[in-house]
Design a protein around this motif. Structure first.
Motif, PDB file in Angstrom:
ATOM      1  N   PRO A 118       0.789  -1.224   0.000  1.00  0.00           N
ATOM      2  CA  PRO A 118       0.000   0.000   0.000  1.00  0.00           C
ATOM      3  C   PRO A 118       0.828   1.284   0.000  1.00  0.00           C
ATOM      4  O   PRO A 118       0.333   2.342   0.366  1.00  0.00           O
ATOM      5  CB  PRO A 118      -0.800  -0.124   1.300  1.00  0.00           C
ATOM      6  CG  PRO A 118       0.152  -0.805   2.234  1.00  0.00           C
ATOM      7  CD  PRO A 118       0.957  -1.762   1.374  1.00  0.00           C
ATOM      8  N   GLY A 119       2.101   1.214  -0.407  1.00  0.00           N
ATOM      9  CA  GLY A 119       2.959   2.388  -0.358  1.00  0.00           C
ATOM     10  C   GLY A 119       2.596   3.458  -1.376  1.00  0.00           C
ATOM     11  O   GLY A 119       1.922   3.188  -2.375  1.00  0.00           O
ATOM     12  N   VAL A 120       3.063   4.665  -1.136  1.00  0.00           N
ATOM     13  CA  VAL A 120       2.777   5.793  -2.021  1.00  0.00           C
ATOM     14  C   VAL A 120       3.301   5.519  -3.435  1.00  0.00           C
ATOM     15  O   VAL A 120       2.612   5.770  -4.431  1.00  0.00           O
ATOM     16  CB  VAL A 120       3.397   7.093  -1.468  1.00  0.00           C
ATOM     17  CG1 VAL A 120       3.249   8.233  -2.475  1.00  0.00           C
ATOM     18  CG2 VAL A 120       2.740   7.469  -0.141  1.00  0.00           C
ATOM     19  N   GLY A 121       4.527   4.999  -3.528  1.00  0.00           N
ATOM     20  CA  GLY A 121       5.099   4.702  -4.835  1.00  0.00           C
ATOM     21  C   GLY A 121       4.273   3.697  -5.611  1.00  0.00           C
ATOM     22  O   GLY A 121       4.085   3.834  -6.831  1.00  0.00           O
ATOM     23  N   ALA A 122       3.767   2.679  -4.910  1.00  0.00           N
ATOM     24  CA  ALA A 122       2.929   1.677  -5.571  1.00  0.00           C
ATOM     25  C   ALA A 122       1.652   2.305  -6.128  1.00  0.00           C
ATOM     26  O   ALA A 122       1.221   1.994  -7.247  1.00  0.00           O
ATOM     27  CB  ALA A 122       2.587   0.559  -4.594  1.00  0.00           C
ATOM     28  N   GLU A 123       1.058   3.190  -5.349  1.00  0.00           N
ATOM     29  CA  GLU A 123      -0.155   3.866  -5.817  1.00  0.00           C
ATOM     30  C   GLU A 123       0.151   4.788  -6.995  1.00  0.00           C
ATOM     31  O   GLU A 123      -0.613   4.865  -7.962  1.00  0.00           O
ATOM     32  CB  GLU A 123      -0.781   4.661  -4.667  1.00  0.00           C
ATOM     33  CG  GLU A 123      -1.243   3.821  -3.488  1.00  0.00           C
ATOM     34  CD  GLU A 123      -2.338   2.831  -3.847  1.00  0.00           C
ATOM     35  OE1 GLU A 123      -3.046   3.034  -4.839  1.00  0.00           O
ATOM     36  OE2 GLU A 123      -2.468   1.821  -3.123  1.00  0.00           O
ATOM     37  N   GLU A 124       1.281   5.465  -6.924  1.00  0.00           N
ATOM     38  CA  GLU A 124       1.661   6.360  -8.028  1.00  0.00           C
ATOM     39  C   GLU A 124       1.900   5.591  -9.330  1.00  0.00           C
ATOM     40  O   GLU A 124       1.639   6.106 -10.412  1.00  0.00           O
ATOM     41  CB  GLU A 124       2.918   7.144  -7.648  1.00  0.00           C
ATOM     42  CG  GLU A 124       2.696   8.181  -6.569  1.00  0.00           C
ATOM     43  CD  GLU A 124       3.987   8.859  -6.134  1.00  0.00           C
ATOM     44  OE1 GLU A 124       3.903   9.955  -5.539  1.00  0.00           O
ATOM     45  OE2 GLU A 124       5.083   8.303  -6.389  1.00  0.00           O
ATOM     46  N   ARG A 125       2.384   4.368  -9.218  1.00  0.00           N
ATOM     47  CA  ARG A 125       2.661   3.561 -10.401  1.00  0.00           C
ATOM     48  C   ARG A 125       1.462   2.730 -10.844  1.00  0.00           C
ATOM     49  O   ARG A 125       1.579   1.909 -11.744  1.00  0.00           O
ATOM     50  CB  ARG A 125       3.870   2.654 -10.150  1.00  0.00           C
ATOM     51  CG  ARG A 125       5.163   3.426  -9.904  1.00  0.00           C
ATOM     52  CD  ARG A 125       6.383   2.528  -9.971  1.00  0.00           C
ATOM     53  NE  ARG A 125       6.372   1.450  -8.991  1.00  0.00           N
ATOM     54  CZ  ARG A 125       6.773   1.566  -7.731  1.00  0.00           C
ATOM     55  NH1 ARG A 125       7.176   2.753  -7.265  1.00  0.00           N
ATOM     56  NH2 ARG A 125       6.757   0.528  -6.914  1.00  0.00           N
ATOM     57  N   GLY A 126       0.317   2.927 -10.210  1.00  0.00           N
ATOM     58  CA  GLY A 126      -0.913   2.297 -10.704  1.00  0.00           C
ATOM     59  C   GLY A 126      -1.217   0.935 -10.119  1.00  0.00           C
ATOM     60  O   GLY A 126      -1.526   0.001 -10.854  1.00  0.00           O
ATOM     61  N   GLN A 127      -1.178   0.813  -8.780  1.00  0.00           N
ATOM     62  CA  GLN A 127      -1.430  -0.465  -8.134  1.00  0.00           C
ATOM     63  C   GLN A 127      -2.813  -1.026  -8.476  1.00  0.00           C
ATOM     64  O   GLN A 127      -2.949  -2.185  -8.877  1.00  0.00           O
ATOM     65  CB  GLN A 127      -1.301  -0.309  -6.609  1.00  0.00           C
ATOM     66  CG  GLN A 127      -1.453  -1.582  -5.802  1.00  0.00           C
ATOM     67  CD  GLN A 127      -0.264  -2.517  -5.928  1.00  0.00           C
ATOM     68  OE1 GLN A 127      -0.068  -3.142  -6.972  1.00  0.00           O
ATOM     69  NE2 GLN A 127       0.524  -2.606  -4.867  1.00  0.00           N
ATOM     70  N   ALA A 128      -3.827  -0.205  -8.321  1.00  0.00           N
ATOM     71  CA  ALA A 128      -5.196  -0.679  -8.565  1.00  0.00           C
ATOM     72  C   ALA A 128      -5.391  -1.081 -10.021  1.00  0.00           C
ATOM     73  O   ALA A 128      -6.024  -2.107 -10.319  1.00  0.00           O
ATOM     74  CB  ALA A 128      -6.201   0.414  -8.178  1.00  0.00           C
TER      75      ALA A 128
END
Length: 274
Positions: A118-128
């Motif tokens: 759930p890290g910020v970088g993961a979200e920025e790179r399009g986790q969902a």
């Protein structure tokens, strides 16, 4: 709500699923498959150590194997990010699924994660988006897909490689939309109610089989960490039987059956209320 004994049994299963000596993905690969050759990178950002996959042979047949690996030592856990995948992990797995489809290779996936990272970088790179793309790709694969829950199967992180023709669980593994601690924190505002939440989530293999979420439960006795070779051989037998069953079906027939399997899930399932 069930009685206290049932709640304790569900919570005990959670503890066994998280046992530090429990066999992990690469342990099963070494015992069940041969000639495993790991493939790396998502061709977009990098290589995710939490998601491992590659070509292998299963009883002599070429297959694609994909799974989440946690690691044991502190160094290994950091290398594999505790089994919590970044988006590049899901994109790597999709790349391998596309390869399997191209070369008509059955796909075996192995789930063991607390959830997607759930890290910020993961979200920025399009986790969902990465997880959603995996769900769509798995739903459309023409080749057989068999998923196995080895330990924890947490939320979308697990579901990202969990859409399959057949889903198998080890008897002391768990599979749920959220961790018991997370559920308790939402419902009761304290993680101390995790034991109660574990029962409410119906996360154990026997209950999930009863409501049709999984097809097979592999008995592991008191825990896979106590008799790993025996459990791995039992799982191998179930995997072989599942693959033989799926390979007798036409590709379009298999896809339609997978679609119908997914469409039957829902609140109208009488087993969900039990």
């Amino acid at each position: 709500m069930r009685n206290k004994a049932a709640q304790s049994k569900a919570w005990a299963t959670v503890q066994i699923a998280r046992h530090p000596e429990r066999p992990q993905f690469l342990d099963y690969v070494g015992e069940i498959f041969t000639e495993f050759d790991a493939l790396h990178g998502d061709r977009v950002f990098g290589d995710d150590g939490a998601m491992i996959g590659g070509l292998a042979r299963f009883n002599g047949q070429p297959v694609m194997v994909i799974g989440q690996h946690r690691g044991r030592s502190t160094r290994e856990k950091l290398q594999h990010n505790f089994g919590m995948c970044n988006p590049e992990g899901y994109r790597k797995s999709q790349r391998l699924m596309d390869m399997a489809e191209r070369f008509k290779l059955p796909v075996f996936t192995f789930i063991d994660t607390m959830g997607a990272y759930p890290g910020v970088g993961a979200e920025e790179r399009g986790q969902a988006e990465a997880i959603a793309s995996n769900l769509a790709r798995l739903s459309a694969l023409k080749v057989p897909v068999i998923a196995t829950v080895l330990g924890e199967g947490g939320s979308g992180g697990a579901l990202g490689i969990g859409v399959a023709d057949r889903v198998i669980m080890l008897s002391h593994s768990i599979y749920s939309v959220i961790s018991p601690e997370g559920c308790a924190s939402i419902l009761w505002k304290t993680a101390e109610k995790a034991e109660q939440a574990s029962e409410a989530l119906a996360l154990t293999a026997d209950r999930l089989k009863k409501i049709g979420i999984v097809e097979y439960v592999v008995d592991e006795g008191a825990g896979a960490h106590l008799h790993p070779e025996q459990v791995m051989q039992s799982l191998k037998t179930v995997l072989q039987e599942s693959l033989e069953e799926l390979q007798t079906m036409d590709a379009d027939e298999r896809c339609e059956a997978r679609y119908q399997r997914l469409m039957k899930f829902g609140s109208d399932n009488p087993g969900l209320a039990s």
